[in-house]
Structures are given as structure tokens and as C-alpha cells.
Design a protein around this motif. Structure first.
Motif, mmCIF file in Angstrom:
data_model
loop_
_atom_site.group_PDB
_atom_site.id
_atom_site.type_symbol
_atom_site.label_atom_id
_atom_site.label_comp_id
_atom_site.label_asym_id
_atom_site.label_seq_id
_atom_site.Cartn_x
_atom_site.Cartn_y
_atom_site.Cartn_z
ATOM 1 N N THR A 132 -1.981 -6.639 -87.241
ATOM 2 C CA THR A 132 -1.444 -6.419 -85.638
ATOM 3 C C THR A 132 -1.690 -4.939 -85.551
ATOM 4 O OG1 THR A 132 0.432 -7.941 -86.080
ATOM 5 C CG2 THR A 132 0.879 -6.338 -84.465
ATOM 6 N N GLY A 133 -1.256 -3.924 -86.669
ATOM 7 C CA GLY A 133 -1.573 -2.722 -86.497
ATOM 8 C C GLY A 133 -3.170 -2.024 -86.001
ATOM 9 N N LEU A 134 -4.287 -2.826 -86.658
ATOM 10 C CA LEU A 134 -5.427 -2.588 -86.437
ATOM 11 C C LEU A 134 -5.898 -3.020 -85.035
ATOM 12 C CD1 LEU A 134 -8.321 -1.536 -87.414
ATOM 13 C CD2 LEU A 134 -8.535 -3.725 -88.619
ATOM 14 N N PHE A 135 -5.417 -4.216 -84.867
ATOM 15 C CA PHE A 135 -5.828 -4.721 -83.406
ATOM 16 C C PHE A 135 -5.457 -3.775 -82.273
ATOM 17 C CE2 PHE A 135 -4.796 -7.249 -79.659
ATOM 18 C CZ PHE A 135 -5.820 -8.130 -79.425
ATOM 19 N N LEU A 136 -4.009 -3.497 -82.285
ATOM 20 C CA LEU A 136 -3.335 -2.518 -81.226
ATOM 21 C C LEU A 136 -4.026 -1.448 -81.347
ATOM 22 C CD1 LEU A 136 0.405 -3.658 -81.338
ATOM 23 C CD2 LEU A 136 -1.567 -4.401 -79.717
ATOM 24 N N THR A 137 -4.311 -0.735 -82.374
ATOM 25 C CA THR A 137 -5.251 0.593 -82.496
ATOM 26 C C THR A 137 -6.580 0.386 -81.801
ATOM 27 O OG1 THR A 137 -4.344 1.089 -84.666
ATOM 28 C CG2 THR A 137 -6.144 2.185 -84.003
ATOM 29 N N ARG A 138 -7.268 -0.652 -81.771
ATOM 30 C CA ARG A 138 -8.421 -0.886 -80.984
ATOM 31 C C ARG A 138 -7.971 -1.276 -79.628
ATOM 32 N NH1 ARG A 138 -12.414 0.160 -78.405
ATOM 33 N NH2 ARG A 138 -14.261 -1.378 -78.054
ATOM 34 N N TRP A 139 -7.102 -2.192 -79.365
ATOM 35 C CA TRP A 139 -6.689 -2.719 -78.052
ATOM 36 C C TRP A 139 -6.419 -1.421 -76.993
ATOM 37 C CZ3 TRP A 139 -2.597 -2.851 -74.973
ATOM 38 C CH2 TRP A 139 -2.485 -3.766 -73.977
ATOM 39 N N ILE A 140 -5.450 -0.632 -77.519
ATOM 40 C CA ILE A 140 -5.134 0.584 -76.836
ATOM 41 C C ILE A 140 -6.285 1.354 -76.134
ATOM 42 C CG2 ILE A 140 -4.567 2.057 -78.441
ATOM 43 C CD1 ILE A 140 -2.568 1.576 -75.600
ATOM 44 N N THR A 141 -7.276 1.438 -76.817
ATOM 45 C CA THR A 141 -8.229 2.494 -76.467
ATOM 46 C C THR A 141 -9.222 1.755 -75.330
ATOM 47 O OG1 THR A 141 -9.719 1.680 -78.259
ATOM 48 C CG2 THR A 141 -8.229 3.519 -78.663
ATOM 49 N N HIS A 142 -9.097 0.368 -75.104
ATOM 50 C CA HIS A 142 -9.704 -0.179 -73.961
ATOM 51 C C HIS A 142 -9.303 0.529 -72.577
ATOM 52 C CE1 HIS A 142 -11.482 -3.509 -76.003
ATOM 53 N NE2 HIS A 142 -10.378 -4.311 -76.318
ATOM 54 N N LEU A 143 -8.028 1.193 -72.576
ATOM 55 C CA LEU A 143 -7.475 1.771 -71.302
ATOM 56 C C LEU A 143 -8.681 2.801 -70.987
ATOM 57 C CD1 LEU A 143 -3.851 1.924 -71.944
ATOM 58 C CD2 LEU A 143 -5.005 0.238 -70.613
ATOM 59 N N CYS A 144 -9.086 3.358 -72.012
ATOM 60 C CA CYS A 144 -10.046 4.648 -71.682
ATOM 61 C C CYS A 144 -11.119 4.549 -70.649
ATOM 62 C CB CYS A 144 -10.560 5.468 -72.872
ATOM 63 S SG CYS A 144 -9.380 5.732 -74.090
ATOM 64 N N ALA A 145 -12.343 3.724 -71.236
ATOM 65 C CA ALA A 145 -13.337 3.758 -70.202
ATOM 66 C C ALA A 145 -13.238 3.193 -68.832
ATOM 67 C CB ALA A 145 -14.610 2.739 -70.825
ATOM 68 N N PRO A 146 -12.519 2.056 -68.488
ATOM 69 C CA PRO A 146 -12.277 1.897 -67.337
ATOM 70 C C PRO A 146 -11.539 2.989 -66.299
ATOM 71 C CG PRO A 146 -11.639 0.304 -68.529
ATOM 72 C CD PRO A 146 -11.806 1.304 -69.515
ATOM 73 N N THR A 147 -10.678 3.776 -66.954
ATOM 74 C CA THR A 147 -9.644 4.776 -66.292
ATOM 75 C C THR A 147 -10.759 5.833 -65.993
ATOM 76 O OG1 THR A 147 -7.832 4.150 -67.490
ATOM 77 C CG2 THR A 147 -7.732 6.393 -66.652
ATOM 78 N N PHE A 148 -11.821 6.233 -67.243
ATOM 79 C CA PHE A 148 -12.815 7.332 -66.789
ATOM 80 C C PHE A 148 -13.643 7.111 -65.600
ATOM 81 C CE2 PHE A 148 -12.881 8.033 -71.522
ATOM 82 C CZ PHE A 148 -11.916 8.505 -71.608
ATOM 83 N N VAL A 149 -14.021 5.864 -65.663
ATOM 84 C CA VAL A 149 -15.053 5.394 -64.533
ATOM 85 C C VAL A 149 -14.496 5.100 -63.193
ATOM 86 C CG1 VAL A 149 -16.555 3.474 -63.953
ATOM 87 C CG2 VAL A 149 -16.547 4.256 -66.083
ATOM 88 N N PHE A 150 -13.117 4.575 -63.235
ATOM 89 C CA PHE A 150 -12.254 4.639 -61.710
ATOM 90 C C PHE A 150 -12.214 5.781 -61.299
ATOM 91 C CE2 PHE A 150 -8.726 4.552 -59.387
ATOM 92 C CZ PHE A 150 -8.568 3.258 -58.648
ATOM 93 N N LEU A 151 -11.585 6.771 -62.265
ATOM 94 C CA LEU A 151 -11.347 8.142 -61.639
ATOM 95 C C LEU A 151 -12.698 9.048 -61.289
ATOM 96 C CD1 LEU A 151 -8.070 8.969 -63.723
ATOM 97 C CD2 LEU A 151 -8.234 7.947 -61.228
ATOM 98 N N SER A 152 -13.600 8.765 -61.993
ATOM 99 C CA SER A 152 -14.700 9.310 -61.602
ATOM 100 C C SER A 152 -15.141 9.203 -60.070
ATOM 101 C CB SER A 152 -15.979 8.996 -62.421
ATOM 102 O OG SER A 152 -15.782 9.435 -63.589
ATOM 103 N N GLY A 153 -15.014 7.875 -59.707
ATOM 104 C CA GLY A 153 -15.126 7.379 -58.351
ATOM 105 C C GLY A 153 -14.026 8.191 -57.423
ATOM 106 N N THR A 154 -12.889 8.184 -57.816
ATOM 107 C CA THR A 154 -11.787 8.985 -57.077
ATOM 108 C C THR A 154 -12.184 10.260 -56.971
ATOM 109 O OG1 THR A 154 -10.179 7.107 -57.728
ATOM 110 C CG2 THR A 154 -9.134 9.168 -56.969
ATOM 111 N N SER A 155 -12.281 10.763 -57.908
ATOM 112 C CA SER A 155 -12.822 12.308 -57.787
ATOM 113 C C SER A 155 -13.843 12.546 -56.936
ATOM 114 C CB SER A 155 -13.179 12.799 -59.236
ATOM 115 O OG SER A 155 -11.829 12.793 -60.190
ATOM 116 N N ALA A 156 -14.744 11.600 -57.007
ATOM 117 C CA ALA A 156 -15.990 12.027 -55.983
ATOM 118 C C ALA A 156 -15.559 11.912 -54.610
ATOM 119 C CB ALA A 156 -17.226 10.893 -56.161
ATOM 120 N N PHE A 157 -14.618 10.859 -54.155
ATOM 121 C CA PHE A 157 -13.971 10.781 -52.800
ATOM 122 C C PHE A 157 -13.418 12.043 -52.460
ATOM 123 C CE2 PHE A 157 -10.748 9.984 -50.130
ATOM 124 C CZ PHE A 157 -11.334 9.015 -48.981
#
Length: 373
Positions: free
Chosen positions: A30-55
């Protein structure tokens, strides 16, 4: 940015990082899974907010044409960094035997393409992004294994693939462009949301989060579309829940995008307007993200080498090449609690440098090159 470093410390130094998928429910904890899973938030947030920042940048610009040119130059710069400075930091191989098109390259190319579309309305750009996010899973089953040029082109656009070009050089597409570009387009189209008055913005962010997360839950329960990994009843209720949220990143499936962006919107709603010591510290990393990103790779990799030498390996024992970080696959690495300790050290030790660089940028706005790092 802080959470991202956890995944990279785990990638380079966890005992089973080279031999085990942390989201494989047959072998993970469980600990290893969640350690990896929580980092799923990173790339989509980076890419989404890159578009927002450009706007927002274009909206605040007195010269939209100059703003579009800057997006192109910024995009080209990011692609150059991806295949030089970042590649060296990632693989620590001065012979550059492995190159990967990943998140920085995807953002860079996205900015270039987005600069060509900014004359379109935000609604049109947002609609195009939603069509990509909702529909790209329909083409994931298409492959062109017998036609190498077409396979390379298709992989670059839609699906992960690895190409052993020569015995000493491998190229991989880990971030197929189109699915990630769809996220950037929606981020751009959401720019006006972030310009709303604070209370209205917070409410909109919260409602958007609930809407997206409800969509995720309903579609995920159906188990018929949106992700190549169906959820299944597992050995206990906790692992069944982990199966339910075990979504596919490469490329970002519809369900992956829905869950991660839904959580992103919830976090944004929760922290909007919050001002305290913690947010002041965290925001330092966010103000110099590329500077932090580059430095953290070199620091993490340096710490990995120190760990290898501490564990008795010599330089001749360290393998370099395709998907090899310079770490022996057997007998190396540390357990998960130590990963968290090293992660904390990485983040804390980079804080003074990030704070200094942020202050330097603020005091030297006349130096245009600072906009690129």
C-alpha cells in the motif's frame, strides 16, 4: 514540484525500482503504491497550468505578437533542454545513449503549437482540447509495427514506444504529444477562470472539481471506456480501492486525466486565498519551477551515486545505457522510509537556492534571459 521529487528519488534509489512496477497490485504494498500514485498529480498539473499561464501572459501583454514569439522561443528552449541538460541529469550518461521525449519536451512543443492557435477563441481551443481528452483512447489500439517510419510518427503523436536505433542508442517516446496537448489546450481555455474575483473563483474551482471527479467515478464504475486497465475485486477492500484508482499514465488516459485534474481543481479551490508561512515556503519552488526541476535531477542523481559507493559498489560496477541510471539492479537501493528521508533532504536543501534565484530574478527584470529559466 515538491511531490515530483519524491517519484524521482524512488525511481533512482528504492530497492525494487528497477525490477518492480509499484502499481502492480500482485507485488506492491500500500505504501509503495501510494508513493507512486500521488505523483500522478504532477505532470497533468504542470501541463494544464502551462496552458493557463500562456493565456494569462498573453492577456496581460501589450503586444500579443511578441507574446506569441516568446512562446515559440520558450518552447524551443525547453525542447533543447530536454535533450541536453535534462537528459544528462536524468541518465547521468555523458555518451547520451538514451534519449526520451517526456514532460518538458511535451510542454515545449505544446507552447509552440499553442502559439499558432491563440487567434482562435478560448472556447474553440477548449473544445479541441476536450475532444482530444475524451477521444484519444479510441485510437490507442492502432499500431504500425510493420512500418517503422509510420510507427515512429504514430508513437510521437499518440502512444508510448521505444526505438533501439543502434546497439548504443535508444530513443523512447514516454509522453506522446497529442494527449498531453489536449490537457494544455483545456488549461489555456480555463485561463479566464483564474482571473475571476477570489470568492467566485474558489466556488467555480470547487464545482469544477466535483463535476470532474463525479464523471471519473461514474465512468470508472462502468469499466468499459477511458482506461486500458479495468479495475477488479482484489484480496481486500483496500486493494480493491487501489485497483479502482490505478489509472494509466503513458499516455494519460481519459480516466487518468479526469482523476488527476479533478484533484488538482479541488486543491486549487482549497488553497485559493490562503496566506501563511507554509504557503509562502511552498510558493518559492513554484516561482522557479524549471530552475528547481533541473537542479533536483542533478542532486538526486549525485545522492544516488553516493549511496551506491556507500553500499560497496565501485564506478566500474555502475551500468549506463538504455533505461539504466548508473545503478546496479541487484543489491542496491534503500527501503521506502529512507526514500522519504532522502526526498525531504532534497527538497529542503534546494530551498535556499530557489529562494535566492527567485529574489535574483525579481531584482534583475532587465535581464531577459532569466525568463527562460
Amino acid at each position: 514540484m515538491v511531490i515530483m521529487a519524491l517519484d524521482h528519488v524512488r525511481d533512482l534509489m528504492h530497492t525494487t525500482a528497477l525490477t518492480q512496477d509499484p502499481t502492480n497490485l500482485d507485488t506492491t504494498t500500500t505504501g509503495l503504491f501510494l508513493t507512486r500514485w500521488i505523483t500522478h498529480l504532477c505532470a497533468p498539473t504542470f501541463v494544464f497550468l502551462s496552458g493557463t499561464s500562456a493565456f494569462i501572459s498573453l492577456r496581460n501583454s501589450n503586444d500579443p505578437s511578441a507574446g506569441r514569439k516568446f512562446m515559440v522561443k520558450r518552447g524551443l528552449w525547453l525542447i533543447l533542454l530536454e535533450f541536453t541538460v535534462i537528459t544528462l541529469g536524468l541518465w547521468a550518461d555523458i555518451k547520451f545513449r538514451m534519449m526520451v521525449f517526456q514532460v518538458i519536451g511535451a510542454i515545449g512543443l505544446g507552447l509552440i503549437c499553442l502559439s499558432l492557435m491563440t487567434r482562435l477563441s478560448s472556447k474553440t481551443i477548449g473544445a479541441m482540447g476536450l475532444i482530444i481528452i475524451l477521444g484519444h483512447n479510441l485510437v490507442q489500439g492502432i499500431s504500425f509495427n510493420d512500418n517503422i517510419p509510420l510507427r515512429v510518427f504514430w508513437s510521437f503523436l499518440f502512444r508510448l514506444d521505444i526505438f533501439p536505433v543502434t546497439p548504443d542508442f535508444t530513443f523512447a517516446v514516454l509522453y506522446p504529444f497529442i494527449p498531453w496537448f489536449g490537457i494544455m489546450l483545456v488549461g489555456y481555455a480555463s485561463g479566464n477562470l483564474f482571473l475571476q474575483e477570489e470568492n467566485k473563483r474558489r466556488k467555480t474551482l470547487f464545482v469544477t472539481s466535483l463535476t470532474i471527479l463525479s464523471f471519473f467515478i461514474l465512468l470508472r464504475f462502468g469499466n468499459f471506456y477511458g482506461d486500458p486497465i479495468p479495475w477488479k475485486i482484489q484480496k481486500n477492500p483496500l486493494f480493491t480501492l487501489l485497483s479502482f484508482i490505478n489509472i494509466f499514465k503513458y499516455p494519460p488516459s481519459l480516466l487518468y486525466t479526469s482523476l488527476t485534474l479533478g484533484i488538482m481543481f479541488f486543491i486549487l479551490a482549497a488553497v485559493d486565498g490562503v496566506r501563511n508561512k507554509f504557503t509562502a515556503i511552498i510558493s518559492v519552488y513554484g516561482k522557479v519551477p524549471l530552475f528547481y526541476y533541473i537542479l533536483h535531477w542533478y542532486l538526486v542523481h549525485s545522492l544516488m551515486f553516493l549511496l551506491m559507493f556507500y553500499q560497496g559498489f565501485a564506478w566500474k560496477d555502475l551500468p549506463f545505457g538504455a533505461f539504466q541510471f548508473g545503478r546496479p539492479p541487484a543489491g542496491s537501493g534503500v527501503e521506502l522510509p529512507y526514500i522519504y528521508i532522502i526526498w525531504a533532504f532534497v527538497v529542503i536543501s534546494l530551498y535556499p537556492l530557489c529562494k535566492w534565484y527567485n529574489a535574483y530574478k525579481a531584482a534583475h527584470k532587465e535581464k531577459k534571459w532569466l525568463r527562460y529559466i
